[in-house]
Design an enzyme around this catalytic site. Structure first.
Site, PDB file in Angstrom:
ATOM      1  N   HIS A 154       0.843  -1.144  -0.196  1.00 28.55           N
ATOM      2  CA  HIS A 154      -0.073   0.093   0.199  1.00 28.55           C
ATOM      3  C   HIS A 154       0.705   1.378  -0.015  1.00 28.55           C
ATOM      4  O   HIS A 154       0.467   2.125   0.534  1.00 28.55           O
ATOM      5  CB  HIS A 154      -0.913   0.146   1.114  1.00 28.55           C
ATOM      6  CG  HIS A 154      -1.711  -1.296   1.590  1.00 28.55           C
ATOM      7  ND1 HIS A 154      -2.993  -1.444   0.959  1.00 28.55           N
ATOM      8  CD2 HIS A 154      -1.407  -2.372   2.133  1.00 28.55           C
ATOM      9  CE1 HIS A 154      -3.191  -2.919   1.423  1.00 28.55           C
ATOM     10  NE2 HIS A 154      -2.409  -3.246   1.914  1.00 28.55           N
ATOM     11  N   SER A 275      14.682  21.485 -17.282  1.00 29.35           N
ATOM     12  CA  SER A 275      13.662  22.198 -17.312  1.00 29.35           C
ATOM     13  C   SER A 275      13.939  23.442 -18.265  1.00 29.35           C
ATOM     14  O   SER A 275      14.941  24.101 -17.697  1.00 29.35           O
ATOM     15  CB  SER A 275      12.819  22.592 -15.873  1.00 29.35           C
ATOM     16  OG  SER A 275      12.008  23.534 -16.207  1.00 29.35           O
ATOM     17  N   LYS A 281      16.048  22.178 -12.136  1.00 32.86           N
ATOM     18  CA  LYS A 281      15.348  20.641 -12.326  1.00 32.86           C
ATOM     19  C   LYS A 281      16.136  19.642 -12.972  1.00 32.86           C
ATOM     20  O   LYS A 281      16.995  19.853 -13.901  1.00 32.86           O
ATOM     21  CB  LYS A 281      14.205  20.837 -13.178  1.00 32.86           C
ATOM     22  CG  LYS A 281      12.992  21.748 -12.453  1.00 32.86           C
ATOM     23  CD  LYS A 281      12.538  20.958 -11.338  1.00 32.86           C
ATOM     24  CE  LYS A 281      11.683  19.656 -11.391  1.00 32.86           C
ATOM     25  NZ  LYS A 281      10.361  19.847 -12.193  1.00 32.86           N
ATOM     26  N   GLU A 288       9.887   8.459 -17.269  1.00 31.32           N
ATOM     27  CA  GLU A 288       8.313   8.918 -17.559  1.00 31.32           C
ATOM     28  C   GLU A 288       7.690   8.537 -18.810  1.00 31.32           C
ATOM     29  O   GLU A 288       6.641   8.010 -18.934  1.00 31.32           O
ATOM     30  CB  GLU A 288       8.303  10.316 -17.347  1.00 31.32           C
ATOM     31  CG  GLU A 288       8.351  10.780 -15.918  1.00 31.32           C
ATOM     32  CD  GLU A 288       8.451  12.486 -16.022  1.00 31.32           C
ATOM     33  OE1 GLU A 288       7.736  12.906 -15.347  1.00 31.32           O
ATOM     34  OE2 GLU A 288       9.603  12.852 -16.108  1.00 31.32           O
TER      35      GLU A 288
END
Ligand code: ARG
Length: 452
Positions: A154, A275, A281, A288
């Protein structure tokens, strides 16, 4: 060139022609030529075609093959598909004898064969690539056999384990993903050549001979099934989709671990992206994109299933759409596997200690070892955690008195269980998270890969 002008007075206009043609099948060129070659040889062996015609057709096909290999084969906008393109070129090279190539063959059994030849090879490649990927994971896992980390259920910390154990879970999934391609490859390796348009031919063909020539393990049993079924290609896309979903789950963990909140992975410069807006970043775009592309492949699988649903037997032009689905699924998996191997090679895993509460099961099992029923032990440790929580203390700060007041069967020796490293060493059950189990799993996995 179209292969069916005879019974028509007029032909589709340019727009409709473009709508019906499919250029994605051009990558079947080499397989299409190989299939034609085997077919012509069989037509010669069975005496359906005369020796001179066979020689001329084979010479023409060989010339086309050389053009294909040299990248000189030219497709024309007027070719309806790859099969038409090859036949058109054959006419240009050998003249009217080219008209005999399609004796006892339809594009329906031809395209079914081409896709089987293509995916048979692709299944081998993906099988190999996934095995190599599993070995990369196993190697990293081995180097982290002692690295203690929390396991989760979980997404809450569950029990202490080792990073090696965690990464091996993905390696075992990859082994099954690889083996699935081998299984699909066996079902693909059946020749449909000789099925004709739908129900066979009156000519004395020998489908076994073409299958043998192409090195295929089996021959179709029913011509309608041979030209009208695509379950083997749906299975292929499923293999791609499942392997992509497996990659996506690890990609998701890498994204999570690379956050400052988790702080469990540092991605190298060559696998990170910046970025355009935020100068600080370091983004995990590769992981992704693997995750995002897994969504696309799942869509392709849905399309592959829907394509078959409700199709009457046997061949229907809808089936032309199978190619793009299969090619896109296969290309995406191949590229994603290569990307994940690079990403893993440039990822530094940072150990983060499990919270001490993850030792709660070890405490309960210690009581079980002294004859306390598990349910009673579970309750006692749960109460201990609750009491400590109420006093703003963690399990790490528990004293012998705290343990004994939770259950009389606790003793001094139980205090060492509060160290996650000790807890991990005790996780000796087969396939569990101990360093020893990691080493056993790595050698089992290597053995399985060698034999699969
Ligand atoms: N390009 C077609 C396909 O991919 C080949 C088979 C065409 N057959 C037909 N009867 N129109 O499915």
């Amino acid at each position: 060139m179209s292969l069916w002008g005879g019974r028509f007075d007029s032909r589709p206009g340019e727009t409709l022609w473009a709508y019906t043609t499919d250029v994605s099948d051009r990558r079947l060129l080499a397989d299409d030529i190989a299939g034609s070659r085997a077919h012509v040889l069989m037509l010669g062996e069975t005496g359906i075609l005369a020796e001179a015609d066979v020689t001329s057709l084979l010479d023409g096909l060989e010339a086309i093959q050389s053009e294909a290999v040299g990248g000189e084969f030219e497709f024309s906008d007027s070719d309806e598909d790859v099969h038409s393109a090859v036949e058109r070129r054959l006419f240009e090279l050998v003249g009217d004898t080219a008209g005999k190539l399609h004796t006892a063959r339809s594009r329906n059994d031809q395209v079914a064969l081409d896709m089987r030849l293509y995916t048979r090879r692709a299944a081998d490649e993906r099988h190999e690539q996934l095995r190599a990927y599993a070995l990369v994971l196993a190697e990293i896992a081995e180097s982290h056999a002692e690295t203690v980390v929390p396991s989760y259920t979980h997404l809450q910390q569950a029990q202490p384990t080792t990073l090696g154990h965690h990464l091996l879970a993905y390696a075992w999934m990859a082994v099954r993903d690889a083996e699935r391609f081998a299984g699909a490859g066996r079902r693909i390796d059946v020749s449909p050549l000789g099925a004709g348009a739908s129900a066979g031919t009156s000519l004395p063909i020998d489908p076994e001979a073409t299958a043998r020539e192409l090195g295929m393990a089996g021959v179709f049993e029913n011509s309608l099934d041979a030209v009208g079924s695509r379950d083997h290609l749906a299975e292929y896309v499923f293999c791609c989709a499942q392997a992509m979903v497996t990659l996506s789950r690890l990609a998701e963990e890498i994204v999570l671990w690379a956050t400052s909140e988790f702080g469990r992975a540092r991605l190298g410069d060559s696998v990170s992206t910046g970025s355009s807006a935020l100068p600080h970043k370091r983004n995990p775009d590769i992981a992704e994109l693997v995750r995002g592309r897994a969504a696309r492949i799942s869509g392709l699988l849905a399309a592959m299933m829907t394509l078959q649903k409700g199709l009457p037997l046997a061949y229907n032009r809808d089936l032309q759409e199978d190619k793009r689905l299969v090619f896109e699924a296969d290309d995406t998996l191949a590229a994603s596997l290569a990307a994940m191997v690079e990403l893993l090679g440039q990822t530094e895993f940072v150990p983060v200690d499990p919270s001490v509460e993850t030792a709660s099961l070890d405490l309960a099992e210690s009581l079980v070892g002294r004859g306390v029923p598990f349910r009673e032990a579970h309750e006692a440790v749960g109460k201990l955690v609750l009491t400590l929580e109420g006093q703003s203390r963690s399990l790490l700060e528990a004293s012998l008195e705290d343990l004994v007041s939770a259950h009389a069967a606790f003793d001094e020796a139980d205090l060492v269980l509060l160290d996650p490293a000790t807890s991990v060493q005790r996780r000796i059950s087969p396939g569990g998270g101990s360093p020893e189990s990691v080493h056993t799993q790595v050698s089992d996995l290597r053995r399985r890969i060698t034999s699969s």
